[in-house]
Design a protein around this motif. Sequence first.
Motif, PDB file in Angstrom:
ATOM      1  N   LEU A  16       0.822  -1.207   0.000  1.00 14.33           N
ATOM      2  CA  LEU A  16       0.000   0.000   0.000  1.00 14.33           C
ATOM      3  C   LEU A  16       0.861   1.266   0.000  1.00 14.33           C
ATOM      4  N   LYS A  17       2.005   1.238   0.642  1.00 12.97           N
ATOM      5  CA  LYS A  17       2.902   2.392   0.655  1.00 12.97           C
ATOM      6  C   LYS A  17       3.425   2.688  -0.748  1.00 12.97           C
ATOM      7  N   ARG A  18       3.655   1.654  -1.556  1.00 18.40           N
ATOM      8  CA  ARG A  18       4.213   1.813  -2.894  1.00 18.40           C
ATOM      9  C   ARG A  18       3.143   1.946  -3.976  1.00 18.40           C
ATOM     10  N   TYR A  19       1.886   1.951  -3.592  1.00 13.55           N
ATOM     11  CA  TYR A  19       0.793   2.007  -4.565  1.00 13.55           C
ATOM     12  C   TYR A  19       0.736   3.380  -5.236  1.00 13.55           C
ATOM     13  N   GLU A  20       0.614   3.398  -6.564  1.00 13.32           N
ATOM     14  CA  GLU A  20       0.436   4.615  -7.332  1.00 13.32           C
ATOM     15  C   GLU A  20      -0.784   4.435  -8.230  1.00 13.32           C
ATOM     16  N   ALA A  21      -1.702   5.380  -8.128  1.00 18.78           N
ATOM     17  CA  ALA A  21      -2.892   5.320  -8.971  1.00 18.78           C
ATOM     18  C   ALA A  21      -2.563   5.891 -10.341  1.00 18.78           C
ATOM     19  N   LYS A  22      -2.716   5.078 -11.369  1.00 18.14           N
ATOM     20  CA  LYS A  22      -2.479   5.512 -12.740  1.00 18.14           C
ATOM     21  C   LYS A  22      -3.795   5.403 -13.502  1.00 18.14           C
ATOM     22  N   LEU A  23      -4.267   6.532 -13.991  1.00 20.57           N
ATOM     23  CA  LEU A  23      -5.518   6.547 -14.724  1.00 20.57           C
ATOM     24  C   LEU A  23      -5.246   6.688 -16.209  1.00 20.57           C
ATOM     25  N   ASN A  24      -5.992   5.965 -16.990  1.00 19.90           N
ATOM     26  CA  ASN A  24      -5.916   6.057 -18.439  1.00 19.90           C
ATOM     27  C   ASN A  24      -7.338   6.257 -18.939  1.00 19.90           C
ATOM     28  N   LEU A  25      -7.647   7.476 -19.360  1.00 21.39           N
ATOM     29  CA  LEU A  25      -8.994   7.796 -19.809  1.00 21.39           C
ATOM     30  C   LEU A  25      -9.090   7.664 -21.317  1.00 21.39           C
ATOM     31  N   ALA A  26     -10.171   7.099 -21.784  1.00 21.57           N
ATOM     32  CA  ALA A  26     -10.404   6.950 -23.218  1.00 21.57           C
ATOM     33  C   ALA A  26     -11.884   7.164 -23.501  1.00 21.57           C
ATOM     34  N   ASP A  27     -12.159   7.853 -24.585  1.00 23.44           N
ATOM     35  CA  ASP A  27     -13.534   8.071 -25.022  1.00 23.44           C
ATOM     36  C   ASP A  27     -13.883   6.950 -25.985  1.00 23.44           C
TER      37      ASP A  27
END
Length: 53
Positions: A16-27
């Motif tokens: 959990l300490k190393r968790y990074e949220a990466k979002l990839n949005l696509a239409d």
Amino acid sequence: MNLRPDEITGIIKEQLKRYEAKLNLADVGTVVTVGDGIANIHGLEQCMSGELL
């Protein structure tokens, strides 16, 4: 194999300490019909009528 709750807890906390949220949005839309060079597409909210896609 003997599982210890404190060991499992430590592993989860470290991840959990190393968790990074990466979002990839696509239409994304769905092609409903195609004919005579015209496609009817459903689901592309950011596009306007008559727009070349």
